[in-house]
Design a protein around this motif. Structure first.
Motif, PDB file in Angstrom:
ATOM      1  N   GLY A  25     -73.504  65.412  91.479  1.00  0.00           N
ATOM      2  CA  GLY A  25     -74.948  65.184  91.370  1.00  0.00           C
ATOM      3  C   GLY A  25     -75.603  66.092  90.345  1.00  0.00           C
ATOM      4  N   GLU A  26     -75.173  67.348  90.310  1.00  0.00           N
ATOM      5  CA  GLU A  26     -75.735  68.282  89.323  1.00  0.00           C
ATOM      6  C   GLU A  26     -75.364  67.849  87.906  1.00  0.00           C
ATOM      7  OE1 GLU A  26     -75.909  72.482  91.808  1.00  0.00           O
ATOM      8  OE2 GLU A  26     -73.969  71.796  91.054  1.00  0.00           O
ATOM      9  N   LEU A  27     -74.155  67.351  87.730  1.00  0.00           N
ATOM     10  CA  LEU A  27     -73.759  66.840  86.408  1.00  0.00           C
ATOM     11  C   LEU A  27     -74.672  65.688  85.991  1.00  0.00           C
ATOM     12  CD1 LEU A  27     -69.858  66.702  86.540  1.00  0.00           C
ATOM     13  CD2 LEU A  27     -71.249  68.064  84.997  1.00  0.00           C
ATOM     14  N   THR A  28     -74.912  64.786  86.921  1.00  0.00           N
ATOM     15  CA  THR A  28     -75.760  63.631  86.634  1.00  0.00           C
ATOM     16  C   THR A  28     -77.182  64.080  86.342  1.00  0.00           C
ATOM     17  OG1 THR A  28     -74.382  62.297  88.087  1.00  0.00           O
ATOM     18  CG2 THR A  28     -76.548  61.414  87.532  1.00  0.00           C
ATOM     19  N   ASN A  29     -77.701  65.005  87.153  1.00  0.00           N
ATOM     20  CA  ASN A  29     -79.080  65.460  86.985  1.00  0.00           C
ATOM     21  C   ASN A  29     -79.309  66.191  85.670  1.00  0.00           C
ATOM     22  OD1 ASN A  29     -79.843  64.361  89.408  1.00  0.00           O
ATOM     23  ND2 ASN A  29     -79.589  66.271  90.548  1.00  0.00           N
ATOM     24  N   ARG A  30     -78.267  66.780  85.114  1.00  0.00           N
ATOM     25  CA  ARG A  30     -78.426  67.453  83.821  1.00  0.00           C
ATOM     26  C   ARG A  30     -78.730  66.457  82.712  1.00  0.00           C
ATOM     27  NH1 ARG A  30     -74.270  72.518  83.224  1.00  0.00           N
ATOM     28  NH2 ARG A  30     -75.015  73.668  85.038  1.00  0.00           N
ATOM     29  N   GLY A  31     -78.371  65.200  82.953  1.00  0.00           N
ATOM     30  CA  GLY A  31     -78.761  64.147  82.033  1.00  0.00           C
ATOM     31  C   GLY A  31     -77.956  64.046  80.754  1.00  0.00           C
ATOM     32  N   TYR A  32     -76.827  64.753  80.666  1.00  0.00           N
ATOM     33  CA  TYR A  32     -76.043  64.690  79.443  1.00  0.00           C
ATOM     34  C   TYR A  32     -75.251  63.396  79.315  1.00  0.00           C
ATOM     35  CZ  TYR A  32     -76.575  69.799  79.476  1.00  0.00           C
ATOM     36  OH  TYR A  32     -77.064  71.067  79.494  1.00  0.00           O
ATOM     37  N   TYR A  33     -75.095  62.668  80.400  1.00  0.00           N
ATOM     38  CA  TYR A  33     -74.071  61.636  80.428  1.00  0.00           C
ATOM     39  C   TYR A  33     -74.630  60.266  80.717  1.00  0.00           C
ATOM     40  CZ  TYR A  33     -72.189  66.188  81.002  1.00  0.00           C
ATOM     41  OH  TYR A  33     -71.960  67.512  80.837  1.00  0.00           O
ATOM     42  N   LEU A  72     -66.518  68.337  80.093  1.00  0.00           N
ATOM     43  CA  LEU A  72     -65.801  69.591  80.358  1.00  0.00           C
ATOM     44  C   LEU A  72     -66.477  70.755  79.644  1.00  0.00           C
ATOM     45  CD1 LEU A  72     -62.028  68.596  80.074  1.00  0.00           C
ATOM     46  CD2 LEU A  72     -63.313  69.129  82.152  1.00  0.00           C
ATOM     47  N   PHE A  73     -66.803  70.551  78.375  1.00  0.00           N
ATOM     48  CA  PHE A  73     -67.441  71.618  77.604  1.00  0.00           C
ATOM     49  C   PHE A  73     -68.749  72.053  78.265  1.00  0.00           C
ATOM     50  CE2 PHE A  73     -70.375  73.120  74.346  1.00  0.00           C
ATOM     51  CZ  PHE A  73     -69.649  74.187  73.841  1.00  0.00           C
ATOM     52  N   ASN A  74     -69.544  71.087  78.726  1.00  0.00           N
ATOM     53  CA  ASN A  74     -70.832  71.407  79.327  1.00  0.00           C
ATOM     54  C   ASN A  74     -70.701  72.027  80.712  1.00  0.00           C
ATOM     55  OD1 ASN A  74     -72.902  70.715  77.360  1.00  0.00           O
ATOM     56  ND2 ASN A  74     -72.011  68.682  77.486  1.00  0.00           N
ATOM     57  N   ILE A  75     -69.610  71.753  81.411  1.00  0.00           N
ATOM     58  CA  ILE A  75     -69.364  72.429  82.688  1.00  0.00           C
ATOM     59  C   ILE A  75     -68.995  73.881  82.410  1.00  0.00           C
ATOM     60  CG2 ILE A  75     -67.823  72.597  84.691  1.00  0.00           C
ATOM     61  CD1 ILE A  75     -67.572  69.528  84.589  1.00  0.00           C
ATOM     62  N   GLY A  76     -68.121  74.094  81.422  1.00  0.00           N
ATOM     63  CA  GLY A  76     -67.714  75.445  81.050  1.00  0.00           C
ATOM     64  C   GLY A  76     -67.176  76.220  82.231  1.00  0.00           C
ATOM     65  N   GLY A 109     -75.373  56.538  80.353  1.00  0.00           N
ATOM     66  CA  GLY A 109     -74.552  55.505  79.735  1.00  0.00           C
ATOM     67  C   GLY A 109     -73.092  55.622  80.092  1.00  0.00           C
ATOM     68  N   SER A 110     -72.740  56.658  80.784  1.00  0.00           N
ATOM     69  CA  SER A 110     -71.361  56.764  81.231  1.00  0.00           C
ATOM     70  C   SER A 110     -71.363  56.983  82.733  1.00  0.00           C
ATOM     71  CB  SER A 110     -70.635  57.913  80.525  1.00  0.00           C
ATOM     72  OG  SER A 110     -71.210  59.142  80.893  1.00  0.00           O
ATOM     73  N   ASN A 111     -70.306  56.586  83.364  1.00  0.00           N
ATOM     74  CA  ASN A 111     -70.198  56.716  84.800  1.00  0.00           C
ATOM     75  C   ASN A 111     -69.601  58.081  85.121  1.00  0.00           C
ATOM     76  OD1 ASN A 111     -69.226  56.630  87.467  1.00  0.00           O
ATOM     77  ND2 ASN A 111     -69.260  54.405  87.405  1.00  0.00           N
ATOM     78  N   VAL A 112     -70.439  59.003  85.558  1.00  0.00           N
ATOM     79  CA  VAL A 112     -69.986  60.370  85.795  1.00  0.00           C
ATOM     80  C   VAL A 112     -68.907  60.408  86.870  1.00  0.00           C
ATOM     81  CG1 VAL A 112     -70.691  62.680  86.527  1.00  0.00           C
ATOM     82  CG2 VAL A 112     -72.134  61.382  84.982  1.00  0.00           C
ATOM     83  N   SER A 113     -69.097  59.664  87.958  1.00  0.00           N
ATOM     84  CA  SER A 113     -68.101  59.686  89.040  1.00  0.00           C
ATOM     85  C   SER A 113     -66.746  59.208  88.542  1.00  0.00           C
ATOM     86  CB  SER A 113     -68.563  58.816  90.209  1.00  0.00           C
ATOM     87  OG  SER A 113     -69.726  59.352  90.772  1.00  0.00           O
ATOM     88  N   TYR A 114     -66.736  58.132  87.760  1.00  0.00           N
ATOM     89  CA  TYR A 114     -65.479  57.626  87.192  1.00  0.00           C
ATOM     90  C   TYR A 114     -64.845  58.683  86.304  1.00  0.00           C
ATOM     91  CZ  TYR A 114     -62.372  55.263  83.952  1.00  0.00           C
ATOM     92  OH  TYR A 114     -61.289  54.932  83.171  1.00  0.00           O
ATOM     93  N   ASN A 115     -65.633  59.285  85.423  1.00  0.00           N
ATOM     94  CA  ASN A 115     -65.095  60.285  84.504  1.00  0.00           C
ATOM     95  C   ASN A 115     -64.562  61.496  85.251  1.00  0.00           C
ATOM     96  OD1 ASN A 115     -65.381  59.046  81.934  1.00  0.00           O
ATOM     97  ND2 ASN A 115     -67.572  59.436  81.998  1.00  0.00           N
ATOM     98  N   VAL A 116     -65.274  61.931  86.279  1.00  0.00           N
ATOM     99  CA  VAL A 116     -64.799  63.064  87.077  1.00  0.00           C
ATOM    100  C   VAL A 116     -63.458  62.707  87.730  1.00  0.00           C
ATOM    101  CG1 VAL A 116     -65.250  64.420  89.175  1.00  0.00           C
ATOM    102  CG2 VAL A 116     -67.036  64.158  87.429  1.00  0.00           C
ATOM    103  N   ARG A 117     -63.385  61.532  88.321  1.00  0.00           N
ATOM    104  CA  ARG A 117     -62.125  61.108  88.959  1.00  0.00           C
ATOM    105  C   ARG A 117     -60.964  61.111  87.959  1.00  0.00           C
ATOM    106  NH1 ARG A 117     -63.409  56.251  90.543  1.00  0.00           N
ATOM    107  NH2 ARG A 117     -62.150  55.098  89.068  1.00  0.00           N
ATOM    108  N   LYS A 118     -61.191  60.575  86.756  1.00  0.00           N
ATOM    109  CA  LYS A 118     -60.128  60.543  85.736  1.00  0.00           C
ATOM    110  C   LYS A 118     -59.733  61.953  85.311  1.00  0.00           C
ATOM    111  CE  LYS A 118     -58.513  57.297  84.434  1.00  0.00           C
ATOM    112  NZ  LYS A 118     -57.377  56.566  85.006  1.00  0.00           N
ATOM    113  N   MET A 119     -60.707  62.853  85.190  1.00  0.00           N
ATOM    114  CA  MET A 119     -60.396  64.221  84.771  1.00  0.00           C
ATOM    115  C   MET A 119     -59.660  64.981  85.871  1.00  0.00           C
ATOM    116  SD  MET A 119     -63.621  65.346  82.371  1.00  0.00           S
ATOM    117  CE  MET A 119     -64.917  64.853  83.494  1.00  0.00           C
TER     118      MET A 119
END
Length: 155
Positions: free
Chosen positions: A54-62, A43-47, A64-74
């Motif tokens: 895909g852009e979240l994944t490509n930024r490479g911050y995450y 969330l902080f990095n999205i600001g 080791g974590s499943n970005v799609s899962y985390n987005v769905r939970k958020m």
């Protein structure tokens, strides 16, 4: 050199885990139980941006974590708003909700406190800049190793 390199790797791993624990403690201190530390940092990095998954994944911050899962939970917990792109109906864009913005501001305030504390004699900007440059050097070296498919870029 080998000992210094191995020590740096151990420190990076330990610092990352410790930093995530600091974020978790901040969430606990504020009674926030419906989001984890990794999600809070996403969330902080999205600001104030609006991004695709895909852009979240490509930024490479995450890694080791499943970005799609985390987005769905958020989205489920009301931190993110998810909408189909009007330009490409296959693409889904996310942005922070009011609840997400509030948490983003909370994390930003935590970073401000940390910076202020560090500035009170614990460290100085030059030391942190030097450390960051060392991390960037390692990042470039490891990226080069990946580009050369495991061969040393120096050989």
């Amino acid at each position: 050199m080998k000992e210094s390199y191995l020590e740096a790797i151990k420190l990076i791993e330990r610092l990352h885990r410790q930093f995530l624990e600091v974020v978790k403690t901040e969430l606990d201190r504020n009674g926030i139980e419906d989001i984890n530390n990794v999600q809070a940092l996403i969330l902080f990095n999205i600001g104030s941006d609006e991004l695709t998954v895909g852009e979240l994944t490509n930024r490479g911050y995450y890694l080791g974590s499943n970005v799609s899962y985390n987005v769905r939970k958020m989205v489920e917990n009301g931190y993110l708003i998810q909408e189909r792109s009007p330009h490409d109906r296959r693409s889904i864009r996310v942005r922070l909700s009011e609840k997400g913005l509030a948490l983003c501001n909370n994390v930003a305030a935590m970073f401000e406190r940390h910076a202020s504390d560090l500035g009170k004699g614990i460290s100085n900007p030059q030391e942190l800049q030097q450390a960051a440059e060392s991390y960037r050097t390692l990042e470039r070296y490891w990226a080069d190793l990946l580009d050369f498919r495991g061969r040393s870029p120096l050989s």
